[in-house]
Design a protein around this motif. Structure first.
Motif, mmCIF file in Angstrom:
data_model
loop_
_atom_site.group_PDB
_atom_site.id
_atom_site.type_symbol
_atom_site.label_atom_id
_atom_site.label_comp_id
_atom_site.label_asym_id
_atom_site.label_seq_id
_atom_site.Cartn_x
_atom_site.Cartn_y
_atom_site.Cartn_z
ATOM 1 N N GLY A 362 -6.170 8.831 -6.506
ATOM 2 C CA GLY A 362 -7.150 8.093 -5.722
ATOM 3 C C GLY A 362 -6.697 6.724 -5.287
ATOM 4 N N LEU A 363 -5.387 6.464 -5.342
ATOM 5 C CA LEU A 363 -4.849 5.133 -5.084
ATOM 6 C C LEU A 363 -4.423 4.980 -3.629
ATOM 7 C CD1 LEU A 363 -3.847 2.424 -6.361
ATOM 8 C CD2 LEU A 363 -1.649 3.565 -6.715
ATOM 9 N N VAL A 364 -4.920 3.936 -2.957
ATOM 10 C CA VAL A 364 -4.443 3.598 -1.619
ATOM 11 C C VAL A 364 -2.988 3.156 -1.738
ATOM 12 C CG1 VAL A 364 -4.709 2.059 0.362
ATOM 13 C CG2 VAL A 364 -6.743 2.908 -0.835
ATOM 14 N N TRP A 365 -2.115 3.754 -0.941
ATOM 15 C CA TRP A 365 -0.708 3.379 -0.990
ATOM 16 C C TRP A 365 -0.348 2.598 0.264
ATOM 17 C CZ3 TRP A 365 1.783 3.095 -5.223
ATOM 18 C CH2 TRP A 365 3.159 2.815 -5.223
ATOM 19 N N SER A 366 0.320 1.467 0.095
ATOM 20 C CA SER A 366 0.548 0.537 1.195
ATOM 21 C C SER A 366 2.017 0.321 1.523
ATOM 22 C CB SER A 366 -0.108 -0.811 0.864
ATOM 23 O OG SER A 366 -1.506 -0.668 0.695
ATOM 24 N N GLY A 377 7.269 0.645 -7.454
ATOM 25 C CA GLY A 377 6.112 0.991 -6.643
ATOM 26 C C GLY A 377 4.833 0.266 -7.001
ATOM 27 N N GLY A 378 4.453 0.314 -8.275
ATOM 28 C CA GLY A 378 3.164 -0.240 -8.678
ATOM 29 C C GLY A 378 3.000 -1.704 -8.341
ATOM 30 N N ALA A 379 3.954 -2.512 -8.754
ATOM 31 C CA ALA A 379 3.850 -3.951 -8.529
ATOM 32 C C ALA A 379 3.889 -4.305 -7.053
ATOM 33 C CB ALA A 379 4.982 -4.667 -9.273
ATOM 34 N N LEU A 380 4.792 -3.666 -6.315
ATOM 35 C CA LEU A 380 4.887 -3.958 -4.886
ATOM 36 C C LEU A 380 3.647 -3.507 -4.127
ATOM 37 C CD1 LEU A 380 8.587 -3.145 -3.954
ATOM 38 C CD2 LEU A 380 7.379 -5.269 -3.455
ATOM 39 N N ASN A 381 3.098 -2.380 -4.508
ATOM 40 C CA ASN A 381 1.926 -1.873 -3.797
ATOM 41 C C ASN A 381 0.763 -2.847 -3.892
ATOM 42 O OD1 ASN A 381 0.746 0.422 -2.297
ATOM 43 N ND2 ASN A 381 -0.627 0.550 -4.052
ATOM 44 N N GLU A 382 0.596 -3.459 -5.034
ATOM 45 C CA GLU A 382 -0.494 -4.421 -5.206
ATOM 46 C C GLU A 382 -0.333 -5.616 -4.273
ATOM 47 O OE1 GLU A 382 -0.895 -5.612 -9.223
ATOM 48 O OE2 GLU A 382 -1.313 -3.590 -9.983
ATOM 49 N N TYR A 384 0.630 -5.613 -1.265
ATOM 50 C CA TYR A 384 0.223 -5.291 0.109
ATOM 51 C C TYR A 384 -1.155 -4.647 0.166
ATOM 52 C CZ TYR A 384 4.976 -6.392 1.466
ATOM 53 O OH TYR A 384 6.153 -7.055 1.696
ATOM 54 N N ALA A 385 -1.889 -4.703 -0.949
ATOM 55 C CA ALA A 385 -3.175 -4.021 -1.035
ATOM 56 C C ALA A 385 -4.226 -4.615 -0.098
ATOM 57 C CB ALA A 385 -3.688 -4.062 -2.474
ATOM 58 N N ARG A 386 -4.014 -5.867 0.344
ATOM 59 C CA ARG A 386 -5.006 -6.502 1.220
ATOM 60 C C ARG A 386 -4.817 -6.139 2.682
ATOM 61 N NH1 ARG A 386 -5.379 -12.680 -1.298
ATOM 62 N NH2 ARG A 386 -5.993 -12.043 -3.416
ATOM 63 N N ARG A 387 -3.782 -5.411 3.010
ATOM 64 C CA ARG A 387 -3.533 -5.019 4.393
ATOM 65 C C ARG A 387 -4.389 -3.791 4.725
ATOM 66 N NH1 ARG A 387 0.657 -7.742 7.633
ATOM 67 N NH2 ARG A 387 1.899 -8.970 6.168
ATOM 68 N N TYR A 388 -5.430 -3.983 5.489
ATOM 69 C CA TYR A 388 -6.310 -2.895 5.940
ATOM 70 C C TYR A 388 -6.711 -1.990 4.767
ATOM 71 C CZ TYR A 388 -4.207 -4.404 10.353
ATOM 72 O OH TYR A 388 -3.770 -5.152 11.423
ATOM 73 N N PRO A 389 -7.333 -2.542 3.730
ATOM 74 C CA PRO A 389 -7.620 -1.745 2.532
ATOM 75 C C PRO A 389 -8.707 -0.700 2.740
ATOM 76 C CG PRO A 389 -8.631 -3.891 2.340
ATOM 77 C CD PRO A 389 -7.800 -3.924 3.585
ATOM 78 N N ARG A 390 -9.630 -0.966 3.671
ATOM 79 C CA ARG A 390 -10.753 -0.054 3.915
ATOM 80 C C ARG A 390 -11.216 -0.242 5.359
ATOM 81 N NH1 ARG A 390 -12.035 -4.254 0.886
ATOM 82 N NH2 ARG A 390 -11.623 -3.043 -0.996
ATOM 83 N N ALA A 391 -12.098 0.605 5.805
ATOM 84 C CA ALA A 391 -12.597 0.500 7.181
ATOM 85 C C ALA A 391 -13.384 -0.795 7.365
ATOM 86 C CB ALA A 391 -13.476 1.696 7.510
ATOM 87 N N ASP A 392 -13.061 -1.522 8.436
ATOM 88 C CA ASP A 392 -13.766 -2.751 8.800
ATOM 89 C C ASP A 392 -14.148 -2.611 10.275
ATOM 90 O OD1 ASP A 392 -14.593 -5.302 9.522
ATOM 91 O OD2 ASP A 392 -13.104 -6.307 8.262
ATOM 92 N N ILE A 393 -15.310 -2.046 10.498
ATOM 93 C CA ILE A 393 -15.721 -1.687 11.856
ATOM 94 C C ILE A 393 -15.892 -2.922 12.726
ATOM 95 C CG2 ILE A 393 -17.448 -0.480 13.239
ATOM 96 C CD1 ILE A 393 -15.681 1.260 11.373
ATOM 97 N N ILE A 538 0.948 3.518 9.318
ATOM 98 C CA ILE A 538 -0.158 3.176 8.421
ATOM 99 C C ILE A 538 -0.072 4.105 7.223
ATOM 100 C CG2 ILE A 538 -2.652 2.919 8.175
ATOM 101 C CD1 ILE A 538 -2.800 2.824 11.266
ATOM 102 N N PRO A 539 0.542 3.652 6.122
ATOM 103 C CA PRO A 539 0.580 4.490 4.919
ATOM 104 C C PRO A 539 -0.827 4.691 4.377
ATOM 105 C CG PRO A 539 1.437 2.293 4.451
ATOM 106 C CD PRO A 539 1.184 2.348 5.927
ATOM 107 N N LEU A 540 -1.066 5.878 3.828
ATOM 108 C CA LEU A 540 -2.403 6.200 3.347
ATOM 109 C C LEU A 540 -2.449 6.388 1.830
ATOM 110 C CD1 LEU A 540 -3.476 8.755 6.126
ATOM 111 C CD2 LEU A 540 -4.069 6.317 5.967
#
Length: 575
Positions: A362-366, A377-382, A384-393, A538-540
């Motif tokens: 269930g982890l967003v991968w960035s 992976g784990g440390a680096l992914n965190e 970039y977690a703020r880059r488009y983390p969820r839908a912002d209409i 856009i990685p998912l």
């Protein structure tokens, strides 16, 4: 490629070979008893349309999943995506030189199913085709091979000396000339109508070189219903192609010319996309499966499954550390060429809910150059977690409103054709969720699935590709992350979106020279930052696959890399 030899400086003599992981693989590679030897059926979720797994389309397909034990090389990818030496094909020694110098020696028993030996001509052809320096070859990537300066080969000899350019000691060299990399040079030469392939490739005869390139590019197409010419589709592995039909799948049979241990089961039938795999499942003929559609895995294993909703067998099938990432790759032209549109589209993609529903843990991968299975992976992914983390209409709408209005005072509507190889219930559900989210932002997302969709459709028939790994629709990834990291290298064929960032290209070039985590860290950050700034993709999420087998077979070891579970099919036993 020019064939030449020469000592390079006074570099200390270092001789060694690619290190095999004997402790991990001993049980798998050992003889497996005297059980019944008949036929095992293996289902994969992608098409097999080319015997050459190194073309753009071949790389994106399931060809290497099906043919890993038909087209061996000096190494193969083990169950965790690690490079393992294949001594049945030959050995590799590091030699003295001012730059990386490798001596490749084919085993005396290494030969093709037509009785012709594997020779250094095969290495010259592979290095030239994938090196990116000779025009005409439509290779999927030039990673690693682009760094080779010369190949010393006397035509017909069992040995070649490969010398790398000064300062370009490719760290992942054990994977070069590995599984699937070498087409039979004598067959390519015959198709091209040349007698001295090595000489022609080292010459300036563009007409003859073009014929060789054309034979390499197009001479090995495969399709269900096509007759298999045993003089053209020759094998160097424990299996060879026998027949390929929609009704009976792609049949592999034991290759009598194979010099290694005989395959335990003499017949393996692969069921790729384009064959009647559903009937094979319904008849109970499929024993091994490697697919992103978990409901297919449920059917093969006889488990109850409902209509696909993204949750079938999720708890049991989630990969804790996958080697590949599902991502959206935008075109370099058309509607997605506008960075504002790219940013608006990224803003309306519900990456968080997609990851919860379809992704690993269930982890967003960035990240693109590093998969969840990577130590960094784990440390680096965190980071970039703020880059488009969820839908912002609201943000998506605001970005679209920043575009200049036309003469009529209106901004053009945005319609995005999102393509994938279909039918695919997982991809269909992903696209439907993206479409529902982006509709609220004023972006129309249409499902542009097609059964024969290839990477070449990007920018022509589709505006965005949904891929696993850099370009594919099949199993993907390696333990090292190469060659897929070259999707961010300017000019490499894996770079489908046309990213031209000197920062990213320089970082990838340097990254290919090191295996040290401390040295990799800043280079990965540089490449990923540039990719996010340009929205190269856009990685998912980390890709989840069903890799299972029934109780009818044993010695099946699921493979996490791009070769899939078929990496050791010659050891499978029918119980």
């Amino acid at each position: 490629m020019t064939a030449r030899r020469g000592a390079r400086g006074r570099r200390a003599l270092v001789k060694g070979t690619v290190v095999g992981l004997a402790a991990v693989l001993a049980a798998t590679l050992a003889a497996c008893g005297d059980g019944e030897r008949d036929q095992i059926d293996y289902l994969v979720d992608a098409g097999v349309s080319n015997y050459n797994v190194n073309t753009v389309d071949g790389y994106a397909s399931g060809a290497v999943m099906a043919l890993a034990r038909v087209q061996p090389g000096f190494s193969y990818l083990g169950p965790d995506g690690q490079v393992v030496a294949d001594r049945d094909i030959g050995t590799v020694n590091v030699e003295d030189g001012a730059s990386l110098t490798l001596r490749y020696t084919f085993a005396e028993t290494a030969e093709y199913s037509d009785g012709r030996p594997m020779v250094c001509d095969d290495i010259v052809l592979a290095a030239t085709a994938m090196g990116g320096k000779v025009r005409g070859f439509a290779t999927a990537t030039t990673a690693g091979y682009r760094d080779i300066a010369s190949v010393d080969c006397t035509p017909g000899d069992k040995t070649a000396v490969v010398t790398f350019a000064r300062g370009r000691d490719y760290a992942q060299w054990p994977a070069l000339f590995g599984v699937g990399s070498m087409l039979p040079a004598h067959v390519v030469a015959r198709k091209a109508g040349v007698t001295d392939l090595v000489g022609v490739l080292g010459s300036r005869d563009q007409d003859a070189i073009g014929k060789i390139a054309d034979a390499w590019n197009t001479g090995f197409a495969l399709a269900p219903g096509q007759e298999i010419d045993q003089d053209e589709f020759v094998s160097a592995g424990p299996y060879r192609l026998s027949r390929y039909t929609p009704e009976e799948g792609l049949e592999l049979v034991a290759n009598d010319a194979w010099g290694g241990d005989r395959p335990v089961t003499t017949h393996v039938t692969v069921w790729p996309r384009g064959t009647d795999a559903d009937s094979a499942i319904g008849d109970g003929r499929v024993e091994v499966v490697d697919t992103s559609d978990l409901s297919t895995g449920d059917r093969v294993l006889g488990r109850a499954t409902a209509e696909y909703n993204g949750q079938e067998n999720r708890a049991g099938a989630k990969d804790p550390s996958p080697l590949s990432v599902t991502q959206l790759v935008p075109a370099a032209r058309g509607v997605m060429n506008d960075l504002l549109v790219r940013r608006a589209f990224a803003s309306c993609v519900p990456r968080d809910s997609l990851a919860r529903r379809f992704g690993s843990n269930g982890l967003v991968w960035s990240l693109r150059t590093v998969a969840p299975g990577d130590s960094l992976g784990g440390a680096l992914n965190e980071q970039y977690a703020r880059r488009y983390p969820r839908a912002d209409i609201k943000r998506a709408r605001d970005l679209l409103d920043e575009r200049p209005a036309g003469e009529n005072g209106r901004r053009p509507a945005v319609t995005v054709r999102l393509g994938y190889v279909g039918p695919d219930p997982v991809a269909q559900a992903v696209v439907a969720e993206i479409a529902g989210s982006c509709r609220a932002a004023g972006i129309t997302v249409t499902d542009a699935a097609a059964p024969d969709l290839t990477p070449g459709a990007l920018g022509r028939d589709v505006d965005v590709l949904l891929t696993n790994g850099a370009t594919g629709s099949a199993a993907a990834g390696t333990a090292s992350g190469f060659p897929d990291a070259y999707q961010l290298f300017g000019g490499d064929p894996l770079n489908l979106t046309g990213l031209r960032s000197p920062r990213a290209s320089g970082a990838i070039a340097d990254l290919s020279l090191t295996q040290s985590d401390s040295a990799r860290l800043p280079l990965i950050r540089t490449a990923e930052t540039a990719a996010w700034d340009a929205l190269a993709s856009i990685p998912l999420y980390g890709t989840v696959r069903s890799r299972e087998h029934t109780g009818k077979v044993s010695q099946v070891v699921p493979g996490l890399a791009r070769t899939g579970t078929g990496w050791n099919m010659d050891r499978w036993v029918l119980n």
